[in-house]
Enzyme design. Structure first.
Site, PDB file in Angstrom:
ATOM      1  CB  CYS A 270      33.017  -3.476   2.284  1.00 57.54           C
ATOM      2  SG  CYS A 270      34.449  -2.527   1.808  1.00 57.54           S
TER       3      CYS A 270
HETATM    4  N1  LIG Z   1      35.992   1.944   0.256  1.00 55.49           N
HETATM    5  C1  LIG Z   1      36.169   1.323   1.388  1.00 55.49           C
HETATM    6  O1  LIG Z   1      35.842   1.859   2.433  1.00 55.49           O
HETATM    7  C2  LIG Z   1      36.784  -0.058   1.463  1.00 55.49           C
HETATM    8  C3  LIG Z   1      36.898  -0.646   2.707  1.00 55.49           C
HETATM    9  C4  LIG Z   1      37.460  -1.911   2.820  1.00 55.49           C
HETATM   10  C5  LIG Z   1      37.913  -2.569   1.684  1.00 55.49           C
HETATM   11  N2  LIG Z   1      37.796  -1.994   0.463  1.00 55.49           N
HETATM   12  C6  LIG Z   1      38.351  -2.740  -0.680  1.00 55.49           C
HETATM   13  O2  LIG Z   1      39.412  -2.036  -1.280  1.00 55.49           O
HETATM   14  C7  LIG Z   1      39.396  -2.240  -2.679  1.00 55.49           C
HETATM   15  C8  LIG Z   1      39.368  -0.911  -3.400  1.00 55.49           C
HETATM   16  O3  LIG Z   1      38.165  -0.232  -3.066  1.00 55.49           O
HETATM   17  P1  LIG Z   1      37.963   1.321  -3.231  1.00 55.49           P
HETATM   18  O4  LIG Z   1      36.797   1.648  -2.374  1.00 55.49           O
HETATM   19  O5  LIG Z   1      39.224   2.068  -3.026  1.00 55.49           O
HETATM   20  O6  LIG Z   1      37.549   1.404  -4.781  1.00 55.49           O
HETATM   21  P2  LIG Z   1      37.433   2.717  -5.684  1.00 55.49           P
HETATM   22  O7  LIG Z   1      36.488   2.363  -6.777  1.00 55.49           O
HETATM   23  O8  LIG Z   1      37.215   3.923  -4.846  1.00 55.49           O
HETATM   24  O9  LIG Z   1      38.888   2.896  -6.286  1.00 55.49           O
HETATM   25  C9  LIG Z   1      39.482   2.004  -7.130  1.00 55.49           C
HETATM   26  C10 LIG Z   1      40.420   2.788  -8.051  1.00 55.49           C
HETATM   27  O10 LIG Z   1      41.103   1.833  -8.853  1.00 55.49           O
HETATM   28  C11 LIG Z   1      41.176   2.329 -10.171  1.00 55.49           C
HETATM   29  N3  LIG Z   1      41.390   1.201 -11.058  1.00 55.49           N
HETATM   30  C12 LIG Z   1      40.493   0.330 -11.561  1.00 55.49           C
HETATM   31  N4  LIG Z   1      41.113  -0.583 -12.329  1.00 55.49           N
HETATM   32  C13 LIG Z   1      42.418  -0.273 -12.324  1.00 55.49           C
HETATM   33  C14 LIG Z   1      43.565  -0.834 -12.917  1.00 55.49           C
HETATM   34  N5  LIG Z   1      43.482  -1.915 -13.700  1.00 55.49           N
HETATM   35  N6  LIG Z   1      44.756  -0.249 -12.669  1.00 55.49           N
HETATM   36  C15 LIG Z   1      44.840   0.845 -11.890  1.00 55.49           C
HETATM   37  N7  LIG Z   1      43.804   1.423 -11.293  1.00 55.49           N
HETATM   38  C16 LIG Z   1      42.599   0.871 -11.504  1.00 55.49           C
HETATM   39  C17 LIG Z   1      39.876   3.066 -10.369  1.00 55.49           C
HETATM   40  O11 LIG Z   1      39.983   4.014 -11.421  1.00 55.49           O
HETATM   41  C18 LIG Z   1      39.694   3.734  -8.993  1.00 55.49           C
HETATM   42  O12 LIG Z   1      40.335   4.993  -8.953  1.00 55.49           O
HETATM   43  C19 LIG Z   1      38.231  -3.151  -2.970  1.00 55.49           C
HETATM   44  O13 LIG Z   1      38.661  -4.467  -3.006  1.00 55.49           O
HETATM   45  C20 LIG Z   1      37.338  -2.951  -1.766  1.00 55.49           C
HETATM   46  O14 LIG Z   1      36.531  -4.075  -1.516  1.00 55.49           O
HETATM   47  C21 LIG Z   1      37.238  -0.737   0.326  1.00 55.49           C
END
Ligand SMILES: NC(=O)c1ccc[n+]([C@@H]2O[C@H](COP(=O)([O-])OP(=O)(O)OC[C@H]3O[C@@H](n4cnc5c(N)ncnc54)[C@H](O)[C@@H]3O)[C@@H](O)[C@H]2O)c1
Length: 433
Positions: A270
């Site tokens: 993030c």
């Molecule tokens: N990790 C955190 O602590 C956090 C905190 C705040 C915001 N975010 C936001 O949340 C969002 C997701 O982050 P995350 O950390 O969960 O990412 P991540 O990489 O852990 O997970 C994303 C998942 O989405 C899947 N994916 C990718 N493309 C896809 C598609 N077309 N269809 C279905 N699934 C698909 C991937 O295989 C993966 O399992 C991002 O925008 C991030 O900025 C994350």
């Protein structure tokens, strides 16, 4: 009864099925929360290993026990033609930057395209991925409308930024207030019903754009304050002042000051990335985001600052970087998690290796150095023992996992470069960085 009211009733009565798309750090805890709140939940991911693990009742994250997944009895699939089954579709896919440091929305748009053929009246679509203001209206709305569905009457569209903090023992999905903005007032009402039964406090805002900007403000606030304190660290160090002592003292002020701590640089999915989503969008309005750029410059300079400190400290001992052995403690981007994304430790290792250092690392959460987009080392985590520690010329404290035995490290390391303020005495062999 209108489609909106019918959907709200289904959500409130827990008769609705919740679909979560993207089962990562954000999607998996959310999925478990809905299951625990009494809903039928169906997960979607393009990664079949994740869907299969969940079907077997197994977790793939260190901080989420398999027992929790098993008892939630969630279902997961890679078959997006089943997207018509859930009443709610919550999108939690990655939003990275491309190599020009511009927003890469391809995961979001790819997901929406994959869902479109199965969309039906009576559903709510919620985007949770962090993104710039306008994404929901500009990227999701037209695609959904092209399917012939009337948004706000037949189908409902909201944006609700995700605020997960993996590994934080004080907060969980249920207790972190959830901001939600709807495309229309009816969308907002459905959005409030969607989150209101699973999350203790829902905070409505007037539009999806306001909700998108809220998330960016939160992360920019952090990035800028960490940049500030990293600059203060360099000044304090040159003046022979302990920055951690100063922060602790300032934090006794009961109002108007929030402590932020310096470190080896920003990490995670993030804080190093999200602010640049706003920078990019602001350009469309002829605006530059100077605080964001400045904080980015300061924070991204930290790994090089740390390596410079290692070099000077070795120099004091009449050793050069080249040929020295340096152990980096902690390669996850923050304490007590296994997440390596954007970890500054990887850059520190890379810079050390470029300087001819024989590198090693220790991290109880990352047994083998993973394949990363920018970095690749064939290294395995070293056990921390008196022998290992004394075999290195220096150790760099990069991530302060609670599992490290700090006393043992202090006793047996020849030289410690401390980026986290773990050693607050005046130990001769500790250098702050
Ligand atoms: N990790 C955190 O602590 C956090 C905190 C705040 C915001 N975010 C936001 O949340 C969002 C997701 O982050 P995350 O950390 O969960 O990412 P991540 O990489 O852990 O997970 C994303 C998942 O989405 C899947 N994916 C990718 N493309 C896809 C598609 N077309 N269809 C279905 N699934 C698909 C991937 O295989 C993966 O399992 C991002 O925008 C991030 O900025 C994350």
């Amino acid at each position: 009864m209108s489609a909106g009211l019918e959907l709200i009733n289904r959500l409130r009565d827990r008769k609705a099925t919740i679909g979560i798309i993207g089962l990562g750090y954000v999607g998996l805890p959310l999925m478990l929360r809905y299951a625990e709140a009494g809903y039928t939940v169906l997960g979607f991911d393009i990664d079949s290993t994740k869907a299969e693990a969940l079907e077997r009742g197994e977790s793939y994250f260190e901080h989420i026990p398999s027992s929790r997944v098993a008892s939630a009895q969630v279902r997961a699939t890679t078959d997006f033609s089943r997207a018509g089954e859930p009443d709610a579709l919550i999108i939690c896919v990655p939003t990275p930057l491309n190599r020009y440091r511009e927003p890469d929305l391809s995961f979001v748009t790819g997901t929406v395209e994959a869902l479109l053929p199965a969309l039906r009246p009576g559903q709510v679509v919620s985007l949770e991925s962090t993104t710039y203001p306008g994404t929901t209206e500009e990227e999701l709305l037209p695609r959904i409308e092209q399917q012939g569905l009337k948004v706000g009457e037949e189908i409902f569209l909201v944006y609700s930024p995700e605020r997960e903090d993996p590994g934080n023992a004080h907060f969980e999905t249920r207790t972190i207030p959830k901001v939600v903005g709807g495309h229309t007032p009816a969308c907002l009402e459905v959005g409030q019903a969607l989150y209101g039964t699973a999350i203790d406090k829902v905070v409505p805002v007037s539009s999806t754009r306001a909700a998108e900007m809220t998330k960016l403000l939160e992360n920019i606030h952090r990035a800028v304050n960490i940049g500030l304190v990293n600059e203060m660290k360099i000044v304090a160090d040159r003046m022979g002042i302990d920055i951690f002592e100063v922060i602790d003292a300032a934090a006794t002020k009961p109002f108007g000051f929030t402590p932020y701590y310096p470190g080896p640089g920003l990490g995670g999915h993030c804080i190093p990335i999200d602010p640049f989503y706003l920078t990019w969008k602001a350009r469309e309005y002829g605006l530059s985001t100077r605080f964001i750029e400045l904080a980015g410059e300061l924070n991204s300079g930290m790994p090089a600052y740390v390596v410079d400190k290692v070099s000077w400290a070795l120099n004091e001992q009449e050793k050069s970087l080249k040929g020295s052995r340096v152990l980096v403690l902690g390669i996850a981007y923050k304490k007590n998690v296994d997440d390596m994304r954007e970890s500054p430790s990887a850059e520190i290792l890379e810079l050390l290796a470029k300087g001819g250092v024989i590198i090693g690392y220790s991290d109880p959460y990352v047994p083998k150095f993973p394949k990363m987009r920018k970095y690749s080392f064939s290294l395995e985590s070293e056990d921390i023992t008196p022998d290992t520690l004394s075999a290195y010329d220096a150790v760099v404290v990069a991530t302060d996992h609670d599992a490290f035995d700090w006393e043992l490290i202090k006793q047996h390391a020849k030289l410690i470069i401390d980026t986290r303020g773990k050693y607050r005495g005046n130990e001769d062999h500790v250098v702050r960085a």
